[in-house]
Design an enzyme around this catalytic site. Structure first.
Site: not given
Length: 718
Positions: A481, A561, A645, A680
């Site tokens: 991430y 993301s 999303d 999302h």
């Protein structure tokens, strides 16, 4: 139609200890044509082409047709994977165990959530008192026939007699709020609509505070929203009469504003933000009629919030002049920083506190592993909480008069169990343990530290079956991430359990940009230091390869993301690193991300192309959409997104997939899987989640060369 002739490997004994045998076959994939247009933007005198700009229009018939055609091609490909059905069946089988949430008391009832196993959404039950019978209270599976309407948040009035809860339709961040009489379980008011990014916080039993934006002009799924407002809804009145509390003037304009009422109903706390990091802080004394907001902080140089209060004494959590956070106290009549007094000072480890039973529980991350200490309200250490092992502990929250707190404990190989804690004696007892057909004792997790490009030491957790042979041929998912001060701590995933059952390795590095080592670690992965994050991820892959866990032919990069940006940037910078790339709901157009929905709020981490010429050039230098090059063989790529999303709009993924399909060289497929009526990620029905995992894992293993599941080959039978 662009055609791709894929050299496919039908494996005989690819992972056999003796000899590898391969046979080449060919399959033709015809990509849908994505027509380029002559769209050009000019930044600081530099022209930048944007040939697929038309895919940003989520309401156009052309975009809708493109989505349907892409999905048809993708699903046709996925359906040819011989073990996809087996993966789905195993995922469904392992997923099918009862999951229970920690109990909590509101008014006369004790509530808890439960999922029988494969229910799309968890169901809430309750009982009255110790001897009451259990009854169904709220079943989100009845919100819609297909399970795509999910429960967002729940908030009870102070006496527990009225519930306000939010729902999300199709995965959208936009919410509706419903109000229920808990005794009769009937709705008592009209539904509040057009609510987004909100908390629900009650004042006594009279009404609640919530936040939203004005409904945008144009598409509510992609149009920019940047002025958040706080409203007060008084029970018995229509939404049109809700009182605007904060955010209605140019001076009060912020992208995110949250409102919370203290447990004793004395203070309303407002935390305005212009980005995802840093907030101002104001309080209003609700016990004084017509009182004004009092400023605690009028700048966004820190993350500071109210943990609790005892009368006029405020307990604040802050990283102002304390990158790893500290707890301070101050009198509400004069609450600015020069008057703060340390209660629990900053340490070398990141602090995330909670309160319950009249105590403060200080949760620390030590190399991303949980340690918890219990303090009283004068800052005296009561005890260290003995956790069940090395992993992640969460919870410890509760009302002040409750003497039993609950917490969850998990790690990468152990499903979450619930423990109850007697806050007075420190006694811990197992409250609930899942009954799952997965033997954690057969797996091992270990933490390693590797060296990134600039010499920084970065931790990584590696989990796999015990006794796994390190021969460079183990299918491996490298998940990352690296942003927004978010920490990746050990937690169990059913999907990852199935991956490891197949002999797969699951590796998670704690990249810069995250919060594992406090504010400095976060800042080191932002704006013009963002390349550090990508370098950390690349170095993690190189570590796994150098130490024979895997090789490039058996390595997959995965992230969602901001992690989707990570995968997109790394696969375009180092297309040779991995065989498979799995960018999910990614931020992939770094020149235009801030023009959609609340994207401008991410500028603290990214900067924007309008900031300066240097910032523009830096963003363009790694923006995945702008760095796909002709004639390069990129990894086999499965881009995933949802058509609803409205956080990271699907146009990012659409444009990236179009660039890859038009420029990819070699035999690796580049496909996009677009989930319909999904957003999302939050609230995604279990049935859709299982299908997604089966497709992602199936695509990954297939493109690593497997034609039967690894667990059925000689090498992985153990």
């Amino acid at each position: 139609m662009k055609k791709l002739i894929m050299g496919l490997l039908v494996l005989g004994t690819l992972v056999s200890c003796k000899k590898d045998q391969t046979e080449k076959t060919a399959m033709v994939v015809s990509y849908p044509e994505t027509k380029p247009v002559d769209t050009v933007d000019t930044y600081f005198g530099i022209d930048v082409k944007d040939p697929y700009r038309w895919l940003e229009d989520d309401r156009s018939a052309e975009t809708e047709a493109w989505v349907k055609t892409q999905n048809k091609v993708t699903h046709s490909y996925l359906e040819t994977i011989p073990f996809r059905k087996e993966l789905k069946e195993r995922l469904s089988s392992l997923w099918n165990y009862e999951k229970v949430g920690a109990p909590f008391t509101e008014g006369d009832y004790t509530y808890f959530s439960k999922n029988d196993g494969l229910q799309n959404q968890s169901v809430y039950y309750r009982k009255k008192g110790e001897e009451g019978e259990m009854e169904l209270f709220l079943d989100p599976n009845t919100f819609s026939e297909d399970g795509t309407t999910s429960l967002g948040g729940m908030s009870f009035s102070k006496n527990g007699k009225i519930l306000a809860y939010s729902i999300s339709e199709g995965g959208s961040d936009w919410r509706k709020i419903l109000v229920m009489d808990v005794e009769t379980k009937t709705l008592v008011e009209d539904t509040l609509v057009d609510v987004k990014f909100t908390q629900l916080s009650w004042y006594k039993n009279e009404g609640f505070y919530y936040s939203s934006y004005d409904k945008p002009k144009g598409s509510e799924l992609s149009a920019k929203t940047d002025q958040h407002k706080v409203y007060y809804h008084k029970l018995g009145t229509p939404q049109s009469q809700d009182q605007l509390i904060f955010g209605g003037t140019p001076e009060e304009k912020h992208r995110y504003i949250y409102a919370t009422v203290t447990e004793d109903d004395k203070y309303l706390v407002i935390t305005p933000r212009i980005s995802t990091s840093g907030n101002k802080l104001f309080i209003k004394d609700l016990s004084v009629p017509n009182s004004k907001f009092v400023t605690i902080l009028n700048h966004t140089d820190s993350d500071t919030y109210l943990l609790d209060n005892q009368g006029n004494t405020l307990f604040l959590v802050t990283n102002l002049n304390a990158p790893n956070k500290r707890i301070v106290t101050v009198d509400a009549s004069n609450p600015t920083p020069e008057n703060w007094v340390d209660l629990i000072p900053e340490t070398d480890n990141v602090l995330t506190p909670s309160i319950g039973g009249g105590y403060i529980f200080a949760h620390y991350m030590v190399d991303a592993i949980s340690q918890v200490k219990q303090y009283n309200y004068n800052g005296t250490l009561v005890r260290d909480i003995e956790l069940p092992g090395l992993g992640t502990a969460s919870g410890f929250g509760g009302k002040k008069d409750e003497k039993t707190d609950y917490f969850y404990f998990t790690n990468y190989k152990t499903p979450a169990s619930i423990f109850q804690l007697d806050v007075e004696t420190g006694a811990i007892a197992l409250y609930w343990k899942p009954s799952i057909a997965f033997n954690s004792d057969d797996y091992e997790s270990k933490q390693v530290f590797y060296t990134s490009k600039d010499g920084t030491k970065v931790p990584m957790m590696i989990t796999h079956k015990k006794g796994l042979e390190l021969n460079g041929k183990n299918p491996t998912i490298l998940y990352g991430y690296g942003g927004f001060n978010i920490s990746l701590t050990p937690s169990f995933s059913i999907g990852n359990a199935v991956w490891m059952e197949q002999g797969g390795i699951y590796a998670v590095p704690n990249l810069r940009g995250g919060g594992e080592y406090g504010k400095a670690w976060h800042i080191a992965g932002t704006k013009m230091q963002k390349q550090n994050v990508f370098d950390d991820f690349i170095a993690a892959g190189e570590y796994l390869i150098a130490n024979n866990y895997t090789s490039s032919e058996y390595l997959a990069l995965r992230g969602g993301s901001n992690g989707g940006l990570l995968v997109g940037a790394v696969m375009t910078q180092r297309p040779d690193l991995a065989k498979v790339a799995l960018p999910a709901v990614g931020v992939l157009d770094m020149l235009r991300y801030h023009t959609f929905t609340a994207g401008a709020g991410w500028a603290y981490d990214y900067g924007t192309a309008e900031d300066s010429k240097d910032m523009f050039e830096y963003l363009k230098g790694y923006s995945p959409v702008h760095n796909v090059k002709e004639g390069v063989q990129y990894p086999a790529t499965l881009v995933t997104t949802g058509d609803h999303d409205d956080r990271v709009v699907p146009a990012h993924s659409f444009k990236f997939a179009a660039e890859l399909q038009s420029k990819q060289s070699g035999n690796n497929p580049t496909l996009i899987r677009i989930e319909t009526d999904a957003g999302h990620g939050a609230g995604t029905p279990v049935s859709k989640t299982i299908e997604q995992y089966a497709d992602i894992f199936g695509f990954t293993l297939y493109n690593m060369g497997f034609r039967v599941l690894p667990s059925k080959t000689e090498h992985f039978k153990g």
